[in-house]
Scaffold this motif. Sequence first.
Motif, PDB file in Angstrom:
ATOM      1  N   PRO A 113       6.817 -30.292 -13.477  1.00 18.93           N
ATOM      2  CA  PRO A 113       7.027 -29.294 -12.195  1.00 18.93           C
ATOM      3  C   PRO A 113       8.568 -28.584 -13.013  1.00 18.93           C
ATOM      4  CG  PRO A 113       6.710 -31.395 -11.455  1.00 18.93           C
ATOM      5  CD  PRO A 113       6.630 -31.684 -12.882  1.00 18.93           C
ATOM      6  N   THR A 114       8.257 -27.416 -13.082  1.00 19.82           N
ATOM      7  CA  THR A 114       9.449 -26.669 -13.537  1.00 19.82           C
ATOM      8  C   THR A 114       9.796 -25.662 -12.939  1.00 19.82           C
ATOM      9  OG1 THR A 114       8.521 -27.084 -15.914  1.00 19.82           O
ATOM     10  CG2 THR A 114       9.804 -25.197 -15.912  1.00 19.82           C
ATOM     11  N   VAL A 115      11.225 -25.238 -13.067  1.00 21.89           N
ATOM     12  CA  VAL A 115      11.834 -23.827 -12.689  1.00 21.89           C
ATOM     13  C   VAL A 115      12.371 -23.159 -13.930  1.00 21.89           C
ATOM     14  CG1 VAL A 115      13.529 -22.825 -11.389  1.00 21.89           C
ATOM     15  CG2 VAL A 115      12.472 -24.985 -10.599  1.00 21.89           C
ATOM     16  N   VAL A 116      11.859 -21.889 -14.017  1.00 16.47           N
ATOM     17  CA  VAL A 116      12.401 -21.184 -15.221  1.00 16.47           C
ATOM     18  C   VAL A 116      13.414 -20.104 -14.685  1.00 16.47           C
ATOM     19  CG1 VAL A 116      11.614 -19.254 -16.818  1.00 16.47           C
ATOM     20  CG2 VAL A 116      10.200 -21.321 -16.359  1.00 16.47           C
ATOM     21  N   LEU A 117      14.622 -20.134 -15.146  1.00 20.88           N
ATOM     22  CA  LEU A 117      15.731 -19.173 -14.770  1.00 20.88           C
ATOM     23  C   LEU A 117      15.989 -18.188 -15.838  1.00 20.88           C
ATOM     24  CD1 LEU A 117      18.349 -21.729 -13.814  1.00 20.88           C
ATOM     25  CD2 LEU A 117      16.393 -20.801 -12.409  1.00 20.88           C
ATOM     26  N   ASP A 118      15.743 -16.691 -15.426  1.00 18.46           N
ATOM     27  CA  ASP A 118      15.587 -15.739 -16.027  1.00 18.46           C
ATOM     28  C   ASP A 118      16.839 -14.668 -15.874  1.00 18.46           C
ATOM     29  OD1 ASP A 118      14.995 -13.429 -17.707  1.00 18.46           O
ATOM     30  OD2 ASP A 118      13.420 -12.405 -16.333  1.00 18.46           O
ATOM     31  N   ARG A 119      18.015 -14.961 -16.690  1.00 13.36           N
ATOM     32  CA  ARG A 119      19.167 -14.213 -16.734  1.00 13.36           C
ATOM     33  C   ARG A 119      19.836 -14.383 -15.514  1.00 13.36           C
ATOM     34  NH1 ARG A 119      17.242  -9.033 -16.900  1.00 13.36           N
ATOM     35  NH2 ARG A 119      15.234  -9.838 -15.822  1.00 13.36           N
ATOM     36  N   LEU A 120      19.680 -15.315 -14.882  1.00 10.53           N
ATOM     37  CA  LEU A 120      20.735 -15.502 -13.523  1.00 10.53           C
ATOM     38  C   LEU A 120      21.850 -15.379 -13.863  1.00 10.53           C
ATOM     39  CD1 LEU A 120      17.725 -16.167 -12.333  1.00 10.53           C
ATOM     40  CD2 LEU A 120      19.102 -17.720 -10.868  1.00 10.53           C
ATOM     41  N   GLN A 121      22.929 -14.566 -13.138  1.00  8.65           N
ATOM     42  CA  GLN A 121      24.437 -14.497 -13.753  1.00  8.65           C
ATOM     43  C   GLN A 121      25.300 -15.282 -12.702  1.00  8.65           C
ATOM     44  OE1 GLN A 121      25.202 -11.811 -16.071  1.00  8.65           O
ATOM     45  NE2 GLN A 121      23.095 -12.450 -16.512  1.00  8.65           N
ATOM     46  N   ASP A 122      24.973 -15.517 -11.540  1.00 11.67           N
ATOM     47  CA  ASP A 122      25.887 -16.153 -10.839  1.00 11.67           C
ATOM     48  C   ASP A 122      25.777 -17.766 -10.927  1.00 11.67           C
ATOM     49  OD1 ASP A 122      27.731 -15.904  -8.350  1.00 11.67           O
ATOM     50  OD2 ASP A 122      26.354 -17.240  -7.759  1.00 11.67           O
ATOM     51  N   ALA A 123      26.825 -18.365 -11.191  1.00  8.44           N
ATOM     52  CA  ALA A 123      26.949 -19.775 -11.347  1.00  8.44           C
ATOM     53  C   ALA A 123      26.502 -20.488 -10.208  1.00  8.44           C
ATOM     54  CB  ALA A 123      28.298 -20.275 -11.710  1.00  8.44           C
ATOM     55  N   GLY A 124      27.043 -20.150  -9.082  1.00  9.58           N
ATOM     56  CA  GLY A 124      26.618 -20.899  -7.707  1.00  9.58           C
ATOM     57  C   GLY A 124      25.204 -20.713  -7.285  1.00  9.58           C
ATOM     58  N   ASN A 125      24.543 -19.689  -7.759  1.00 11.49           N
ATOM     59  CA  ASN A 125      22.796 -19.553  -7.769  1.00 11.49           C
ATOM     60  C   ASN A 125      22.585 -20.647  -8.610  1.00 11.49           C
ATOM     61  OD1 ASN A 125      22.907 -17.636  -5.637  1.00 11.49           O
ATOM     62  ND2 ASN A 125      22.984 -15.841  -6.919  1.00 11.49           N
ATOM     63  N   VAL A 126      22.839 -20.493  -9.926  1.00  8.45           N
ATOM     64  CA  VAL A 126      22.160 -21.517 -10.835  1.00  8.45           C
ATOM     65  C   VAL A 126      22.354 -23.008 -10.230  1.00  8.45           C
ATOM     66  CG1 VAL A 126      22.227 -22.149 -12.967  1.00  8.45           C
ATOM     67  CG2 VAL A 126      22.513 -19.779 -12.705  1.00  8.45           C
ATOM     68  N   GLY A 127      23.623 -23.349  -9.890  1.00  9.18           N
ATOM     69  CA  GLY A 127      23.943 -24.637  -9.491  1.00  9.18           C
ATOM     70  C   GLY A 127      23.040 -25.052  -8.277  1.00  9.18           C
ATOM     71  N   SER A 128      23.012 -24.099  -7.116  1.00 12.71           N
ATOM     72  CA  SER A 128      22.075 -24.392  -6.081  1.00 12.71           C
ATOM     73  C   SER A 128      20.640 -24.699  -6.282  1.00 12.71           C
ATOM     74  CB  SER A 128      22.450 -23.169  -5.103  1.00 12.71           C
ATOM     75  OG  SER A 128      21.781 -23.633  -3.893  1.00 12.71           O
ATOM     76  N   GLY A 137      11.354 -32.298  -6.317  1.00 15.27           N
ATOM     77  CA  GLY A 137      10.382 -32.962  -7.073  1.00 15.27           C
ATOM     78  C   GLY A 137      10.151 -32.217  -8.361  1.00 15.27           C
ATOM     79  N   PHE A 138      11.088 -31.226  -8.616  1.00 16.04           N
ATOM     80  CA  PHE A 138      11.004 -30.350  -9.831  1.00 16.04           C
ATOM     81  C   PHE A 138      11.860 -30.899 -10.943  1.00 16.04           C
ATOM     82  CE2 PHE A 138       9.013 -27.637  -6.928  1.00 16.04           C
ATOM     83  CZ  PHE A 138       8.260 -26.786  -7.483  1.00 16.04           C
ATOM     84  N   THR A 139      11.294 -31.568 -11.845  1.00 17.45           N
ATOM     85  CA  THR A 139      11.871 -32.186 -12.996  1.00 17.45           C
ATOM     86  C   THR A 139      12.578 -31.725 -14.305  1.00 17.45           C
ATOM     87  OG1 THR A 139       9.834 -32.842 -14.199  1.00 17.45           O
ATOM     88  CG2 THR A 139      10.620 -34.365 -12.257  1.00 17.45           C
ATOM     89  N   GLN A 140      12.056 -30.311 -14.451  1.00 15.72           N
ATOM     90  CA  GLN A 140      12.479 -29.505 -15.404  1.00 15.72           C
ATOM     91  C   GLN A 140      13.019 -28.104 -15.331  1.00 15.72           C
ATOM     92  OE1 GLN A 140      10.561 -29.448 -19.595  1.00 15.72           O
ATOM     93  NE2 GLN A 140       9.522 -28.230 -18.423  1.00 15.72           N
ATOM     94  N   VAL A 141      14.238 -27.800 -15.715  1.00 17.40           N
ATOM     95  CA  VAL A 141      14.630 -26.619 -15.785  1.00 17.40           C
ATOM     96  C   VAL A 141      14.931 -25.773 -17.166  1.00 17.40           C
ATOM     97  CG1 VAL A 141      16.389 -25.067 -14.807  1.00 17.40           C
ATOM     98  CG2 VAL A 141      15.809 -26.948 -13.255  1.00 17.40           C
ATOM     99  N   LEU A 142      14.420 -24.686 -17.120  1.00 15.70           N
ATOM    100  CA  LEU A 142      14.419 -24.073 -18.483  1.00 15.70           C
ATOM    101  C   LEU A 142      15.150 -22.570 -18.272  1.00 15.70           C
ATOM    102  CD1 LEU A 142      10.505 -24.358 -19.584  1.00 15.70           C
ATOM    103  CD2 LEU A 142      12.542 -26.147 -19.959  1.00 15.70           C
ATOM    104  N   ALA A 143      16.469 -22.413 -18.823  1.00 16.12           N
ATOM    105  CA  ALA A 143      17.225 -21.279 -18.760  1.00 16.12           C
ATOM    106  C   ALA A 143      17.056 -20.498 -19.674  1.00 16.12           C
ATOM    107  CB  ALA A 143      18.463 -21.756 -18.496  1.00 16.12           C
ATOM    108  N   LEU A 144      16.364 -19.083 -19.773  1.00 11.80           N
ATOM    109  CA  LEU A 144      16.406 -18.122 -20.754  1.00 11.80           C
ATOM    110  C   LEU A 144      17.754 -17.620 -20.907  1.00 11.80           C
ATOM    111  CD1 LEU A 144      13.236 -16.087 -19.618  1.00 11.80           C
ATOM    112  CD2 LEU A 144      13.465 -18.378 -21.017  1.00 11.80           C
ATOM    113  N   ARG A 145      17.951 -17.012 -22.081  1.00  7.80           N
ATOM    114  CA  ARG A 145      19.178 -16.413 -22.647  1.00  7.80           C
ATOM    115  C   ARG A 145      19.717 -15.450 -21.508  1.00  7.80           C
ATOM    116  NH1 ARG A 145      16.901 -14.961 -28.788  1.00  7.80           N
ATOM    117  NH2 ARG A 145      16.780 -17.079 -29.487  1.00  7.80           N
ATOM    118  N   GLY A 146      20.781 -15.323 -21.385  1.00  7.35           N
ATOM    119  CA  GLY A 146      21.458 -14.446 -20.263  1.00  7.35           C
ATOM    120  C   GLY A 146      21.779 -14.981 -18.932  1.00  7.35           C
ATOM    121  N   THR A 147      21.291 -16.461 -18.994  1.00  8.27           N
ATOM    122  CA  THR A 147      21.803 -17.061 -17.704  1.00  8.27           C
ATOM    123  C   THR A 147      22.907 -17.765 -17.618  1.00  8.27           C
ATOM    124  OG1 THR A 147      19.129 -17.589 -17.232  1.00  8.27           O
ATOM    125  CG2 THR A 147      20.609 -19.128 -16.048  1.00  8.27           C
TER     126      THR A 147
END
Length: 259
Positions: A113-128, A137-147
């Motif tokens: 179960p995965t979350v893909v982050l596509d160029r999110l800029q705000d550190a608070g959003n990413v951490g949240s 229950g999501f065990t994997q986070v994949l951050a694309l370049r620019g995140t």
Amino acid sequence: MIQAQPIHSAANPLVKDLRRLAQDAGAYRKQGRVWLEGDHLCRAALQRGVLPQLAVFADSLWGTEGHNWPLGGTRVVTVPDELFRSLSGLESPARMGFVLALPQPPAVAAQAPTVVLDRLQDAGNVGSILRSAAALGFTQVLALRGTAGLWSPKVLRAGMGAHFGLSLLEGLALDALAPLAVPMLATSSHQGEFLHRARLPWPCAWLMGHEGQGVSPELAARAGQWVRIAQPGGEESLNVAAAAAICLHASAVGALTSG
């Protein structure tokens, strides 16, 4: 009894390195080390079996609480409270911190179960979002370049310890998602079924895009399902961290009820 090494000078090379780690969002990549500041984050690491390379205490805290920390053979240094305040990245310094080795990135887990982050800029959003992922229950986070850097101090603080329960990969090109073998889902304000009516696959990968631009067209093309979040209040859009929490919760509830 743990023996702590006292450091008194702001010119000490270690203090300079710690200041960069605590205040520069990209320093962890250059140093290959991560700075955790505060009781909550440091205990979250220890609870997951992550031992620090170094523990740093302000003198006032070490004298009263140092004996309560199960640090084993970890190197401990103490600094005057004023010096700790000068290196801290917080408005209200926490008087202690850990330095960890930057974890080696794992391979992409095809069925996680995965979350893909596509160029999110705000550190608070990413951490949240990391915090929601770990809780739901999501065990994997994949951050694309620019995140925003996943191990930067602000993201770590916003994640509140979630990092240590997740498999994290960052700086990825879009092609790095190729091993994922779970359905990809995305949100839209104008297309797809309403989330509360949709049948959601499990496991899956939710695509969360840039705060202003959303998911890139190239990533959007990979989504097999689009959903809309009902907004009876009439606002144009939701904050991406709020949207992520709603979507991940819907998936988690669906997985529980279908199981």
